[in-house]
Design a protein around this motif. Sequence first.
Motif, PDB file in Angstrom:
ATOM      1  N   VAL A  34       0.861  -1.195   0.000  1.00 37.43           N
ATOM      2  CA  VAL A  34       0.000   0.000   0.000  1.00 37.43           C
ATOM      3  C   VAL A  34       0.889   1.235   0.000  1.00 37.43           C
ATOM      4  CG1 VAL A  34      -1.895   1.219   1.129  1.00 37.43           C
ATOM      5  CG2 VAL A  34      -1.620  -1.252   1.489  1.00 37.43           C
ATOM      6  N   GLY A  35       0.640   2.163  -0.912  1.00 36.71           N
ATOM      7  CA  GLY A  35       1.348   3.431  -0.902  1.00 36.71           C
ATOM      8  C   GLY A  35       0.663   4.418   0.023  1.00 36.71           C
ATOM      9  N   ILE A  36       1.456   5.194   0.749  1.00 41.58           N
ATOM     10  CA  ILE A  36       0.898   6.265   1.580  1.00 41.58           C
ATOM     11  C   ILE A  36       0.852   7.524   0.738  1.00 41.58           C
ATOM     12  CG2 ILE A  36       1.174   7.656   3.664  1.00 41.58           C
ATOM     13  CD1 ILE A  36       2.685   5.331   4.916  1.00 41.58           C
ATOM     14  N   CYS A  37      -0.341   8.050   0.555  1.00 42.51           N
ATOM     15  CA  CYS A  37      -0.584   9.222  -0.287  1.00 42.51           C
ATOM     16  C   CYS A  37      -0.702  10.474   0.582  1.00 42.51           C
ATOM     17  CB  CYS A  37      -1.873   8.991  -1.087  1.00 42.51           C
ATOM     18  SG  CYS A  37      -2.410  10.390  -2.088  1.00 42.51           S
ATOM     19  N   GLY A  38      -0.442  11.624  -0.021  1.00 48.51           N
ATOM     20  CA  GLY A  38      -0.655  12.875   0.695  1.00 48.51           C
ATOM     21  C   GLY A  38      -2.087  13.020   1.169  1.00 48.51           C
ATOM     22  N   HIS A  58      -5.603   3.770  -0.646  1.00 49.53           N
ATOM     23  CA  HIS A  58      -6.299   3.638  -1.928  1.00 49.53           C
ATOM     24  C   HIS A  58      -5.347   3.306  -3.084  1.00 49.53           C
ATOM     25  CE1 HIS A  58      -5.243   7.917  -1.343  1.00 49.53           C
ATOM     26  NE2 HIS A  58      -4.935   7.890  -2.631  1.00 49.53           N
ATOM     27  N   GLU A  59      -4.047   3.234  -2.823  1.00 49.50           N
ATOM     28  CA  GLU A  59      -3.105   2.824  -3.873  1.00 49.50           C
ATOM     29  C   GLU A  59      -2.443   1.527  -3.402  1.00 49.50           C
ATOM     30  OE1 GLU A  59       0.627   5.734  -3.194  1.00 49.50           O
ATOM     31  OE2 GLU A  59      -1.162   6.867  -3.795  1.00 49.50           O
ATOM     32  N   ALA A  82      -6.486  -2.479  -8.061  1.00 51.55           N
ATOM     33  CA  ALA A  82      -7.874  -2.076  -8.289  1.00 51.55           C
ATOM     34  C   ALA A  82      -8.012  -0.564  -8.289  1.00 51.55           C
ATOM     35  CB  ALA A  82      -8.795  -2.673  -7.226  1.00 51.55           C
ATOM     36  N   ASP A  83      -8.859  -0.095  -9.174  1.00 51.98           N
ATOM     37  CA  ASP A  83      -9.247   1.317  -9.193  1.00 51.98           C
ATOM     38  C   ASP A  83     -10.085   1.573  -7.939  1.00 51.98           C
ATOM     39  OD1 ASP A  83     -10.395   3.820  -9.651  1.00 51.98           O
ATOM     40  OD2 ASP A  83     -10.810   3.428 -11.760  1.00 51.98           O
ATOM     41  N   PRO A  84      -9.680   2.508  -7.078  1.00 50.61           N
ATOM     42  CA  PRO A  84     -10.443   2.757  -5.848  1.00 50.61           C
ATOM     43  C   PRO A  84     -11.708   3.577  -6.063  1.00 50.61           C
ATOM     44  CG  PRO A  84      -8.619   4.279  -5.983  1.00 50.61           C
ATOM     45  CD  PRO A  84      -8.471   3.351  -7.166  1.00 50.61           C
ATOM     46  N   SER A  85     -11.926   4.079  -7.283  1.00 48.84           N
ATOM     47  CA  SER A  85     -13.069   4.959  -7.549  1.00 48.84           C
ATOM     48  C   SER A  85     -14.394   4.217  -7.394  1.00 48.84           C
ATOM     49  CB  SER A  85     -12.987   5.526  -8.970  1.00 48.84           C
ATOM     50  OG  SER A  85     -11.763   6.166  -9.197  1.00 48.84           O
ATOM     51  N   LEU A  86     -15.340   4.868  -6.756  1.00 47.34           N
ATOM     52  CA  LEU A  86     -16.683   4.322  -6.598  1.00 47.34           C
ATOM     53  C   LEU A  86     -17.680   5.352  -7.131  1.00 47.34           C
ATOM     54  CD1 LEU A  86     -16.274   2.917  -2.959  1.00 47.34           C
ATOM     55  CD2 LEU A  86     -16.117   1.634  -5.113  1.00 47.34           C
ATOM     56  N   PHE A  87     -17.914   5.308  -8.440  1.00 43.17           N
ATOM     57  CA  PHE A  87     -18.849   6.219  -9.091  1.00 43.17           C
ATOM     58  C   PHE A  87     -20.223   5.562  -9.173  1.00 43.17           C
ATOM     59  CE2 PHE A  87     -14.959   7.520 -11.853  1.00 43.17           C
ATOM     60  CZ  PHE A  87     -14.406   8.209 -10.781  1.00 43.17           C
ATOM     61  N   CYS A  88     -21.271   6.370  -9.069  1.00 46.43           N
ATOM     62  CA  CYS A  88     -22.622   5.786  -9.100  1.00 46.43           C
ATOM     63  C   CYS A  88     -23.004   5.327 -10.503  1.00 46.43           C
ATOM     64  CB  CYS A  88     -23.648   6.777  -8.554  1.00 46.43           C
ATOM     65  SG  CYS A  88     -24.058   8.163  -9.673  1.00 46.43           S
ATOM     66  N   GLY A  89     -22.449   5.980 -11.543  1.00 44.29           N
ATOM     67  CA  GLY A  89     -22.733   5.592 -12.917  1.00 44.29           C
ATOM     68  C   GLY A  89     -24.079   6.055 -13.438  1.00 44.29           C
ATOM     69  N   LYS A  90     -24.812   6.832 -12.630  1.00 41.66           N
ATOM     70  CA  LYS A  90     -26.185   7.207 -13.001  1.00 41.66           C
ATOM     71  C   LYS A  90     -26.431   8.714 -13.000  1.00 41.66           C
ATOM     72  CE  LYS A  90     -27.956   2.901 -10.990  1.00 41.66           C
ATOM     73  NZ  LYS A  90     -28.818   2.325  -9.937  1.00 41.66           N
ATOM     74  N   CYS A  91     -25.596   9.474 -12.310  1.00 38.20           N
ATOM     75  CA  CYS A  91     -25.860  10.911 -12.204  1.00 38.20           C
ATOM     76  C   CYS A  91     -25.424  11.633 -13.479  1.00 38.20           C
ATOM     77  CB  CYS A  91     -25.136  11.496 -10.987  1.00 38.20           C
ATOM     78  SG  CYS A  91     -23.330  11.620 -11.186  1.00 38.20           S
ATOM     79  N   GLN A  92     -25.732  12.926 -13.560  1.00 40.21           N
ATOM     80  CA  GLN A  92     -25.446  13.694 -14.770  1.00 40.21           C
ATOM     81  C   GLN A  92     -23.951  13.766 -15.075  1.00 40.21           C
ATOM     82  OE1 GLN A  92     -26.181  17.972 -14.418  1.00 40.21           O
ATOM     83  NE2 GLN A  92     -26.245  17.797 -12.182  1.00 40.21           N
ATOM     84  N   ASN A 104     -22.527  11.297  -6.157  1.00 40.86           N
ATOM     85  CA  ASN A 104     -22.451  10.347  -5.044  1.00 40.86           C
ATOM     86  C   ASN A 104     -21.026   9.790  -4.936  1.00 40.86           C
ATOM     87  OD1 ASN A 104     -25.463  10.239  -4.519  1.00 40.86           O
ATOM     88  ND2 ASN A 104     -25.387   9.618  -6.663  1.00 40.86           N
ATOM     89  N   TRP A 105     -20.039  10.655  -5.203  1.00 40.42           N
ATOM     90  CA  TRP A 105     -18.655  10.218  -5.292  1.00 40.42           C
ATOM     91  C   TRP A 105     -18.199   9.476  -4.049  1.00 40.42           C
ATOM     92  CZ3 TRP A 105     -14.035  11.137  -2.647  1.00 40.42           C
ATOM     93  CH2 TRP A 105     -12.859  10.755  -3.318  1.00 40.42           C
ATOM     94  N   GLY A 106     -17.471   8.399  -4.298  1.00 42.41           N
ATOM     95  CA  GLY A 106     -16.857   7.649  -3.219  1.00 42.41           C
ATOM     96  C   GLY A 106     -15.565   7.037  -3.708  1.00 42.41           C
ATOM     97  N   ALA A 107     -14.731   6.596  -2.769  1.00 40.40           N
ATOM     98  CA  ALA A 107     -13.471   5.940  -3.130  1.00 40.40           C
ATOM     99  C   ALA A 107     -12.981   5.142  -1.938  1.00 40.40           C
ATOM    100  CB  ALA A 107     -12.424   6.964  -3.547  1.00 40.40           C
ATOM    101  N   LEU A 108     -12.377   4.006  -2.242  1.00 37.68           N
ATOM    102  CA  LEU A 108     -11.766   3.202  -1.192  1.00 37.68           C
ATOM    103  C   LEU A 108     -10.767   4.045  -0.417  1.00 37.68           C
ATOM    104  CD1 LEU A 108     -10.938  -0.042  -3.220  1.00 37.68           C
ATOM    105  CD2 LEU A 108     -12.884   0.298  -1.703  1.00 37.68           C
ATOM    106  N   GLY A 109     -10.830   3.974   0.889  1.00 33.26           N
ATOM    107  CA  GLY A 109      -9.875   4.687   1.717  1.00 33.26           C
ATOM    108  C   GLY A 109     -10.160   6.156   1.884  1.00 33.26           C
ATOM    109  N   ASN A 110     -11.149   6.661   1.144  1.00 31.53           N
ATOM    110  CA  ASN A 110     -11.559   8.064   1.253  1.00 31.53           C
ATOM    111  C   ASN A 110     -12.937   8.206   1.865  1.00 31.53           C
ATOM    112  OD1 ASN A 110      -9.581  10.043  -0.446  1.00 31.53           O
ATOM    113  ND2 ASN A 110      -9.575   7.978  -1.297  1.00 31.53           N
ATOM    114  N   THR A 111     -13.881   7.394   1.399  1.00 29.24           N
ATOM    115  CA  THR A 111     -15.244   7.446   1.933  1.00 29.24           C
ATOM    116  C   THR A 111     -15.682   6.113   2.516  1.00 29.24           C
ATOM    117  OG1 THR A 111     -16.203   6.914  -0.228  1.00 29.24           O
ATOM    118  CG2 THR A 111     -15.907   9.247   0.298  1.00 29.24           C
TER     119      THR A 111
END
Length: 333
Positions: A34-38, A58-59, A82-92, A104-111
């Motif tokens: 796991v990388g430690i990010c800023g 998340h990395e 793995a891409d940590p991004s968690l997009f809803c795929g439905k919003c504008q 509804n943005w989310g990401a592993l290790g962030n939300t």
Amino acid sequence: MKALVIEEPNVAVVKEVPYPKPGAGGVTIKVENVGICGTDVHIFKGEFISPYPIIPGHEFSGVVHEVGENVTNVKVGDRVTADPSLFCGKCQYCLTHRGNQCENWGALGNTVSGSMAEFVSVPSENVVKLPDSLSFEVAAFIEPMACVVHGMNRLQLQVGDRVALFGAGAMGQQLVQSLKMAGASELVVIDISQKKLDMAINRGATKGVLSQDIAQLKEEYPHGFDVVVDATGIPQVIEQALEFMGPTAKYLQFGVTAEDANISISPFKLYNKDWTIIGSMAINHTFLPAFHWVKEGRIELESLVSKTLTLEETVEFFHSNRDPDLLKVQIKI
């Protein structure tokens, strides 16, 4: 399982937490590196949008440990990231190729719980299989490289542009290589560490300048640069970087700042000099392009790892002062 948990700002502990069993369409990965990010540091300090308590990270890279129902793209034992991004795929925004601005943005290790743990669960569609030629150490750089790819896509560098880059840390070193490949002519890097500047020159920068000598740089480039990039996230540095923008220059804010940070900028110069100010938030469907870049060895990453820690040592690292020569720090689970 064992995990590092940030329970509230400035409070992190390593403790036992429930194993993240995969649901339908999910995959549980045994984490290797796991990388430690800023951003992780900002989360620890209470300067980001994350809820508490949270497992950061998340990395990362690892091995598939368990798959849920209906998963066909990977199997137990596969080496993956793995891409940590968690997009809803439905919003504008998701529907107009702006997933990193998802309502509804989310990401592993962030939300939600991330990878500073023995195991992490992710949607199977986010998982990317690794070739045997790619080490777990290097594979953990694919996520930060995906951020670089998004930043480069936003910047749209023109071949021959003269660039000033503030910050020569791990992200700065990846940006140096990317800016060089994208066609920068002069590429001047500014940092407080001569060791980092020397590394940047070896990777394609044309000049390295210590922060203490910034006045001299101003004399050498009285008309500024075509492109200015900040990779520090430090407000005082950002204000300084803006002073190096020439007529029609582009400015890219790549470094993550504290959520409540502010800077001053001259609106007259913004108008009068035809400046373009660009932000670059995380990843925007750029994980696979970054994977291909890394897989083909276009970016040298292995030597960017300065130190490897345990989870327990990471708690102490969050509290410590940063060595100015330090590049990427990774955790070995």
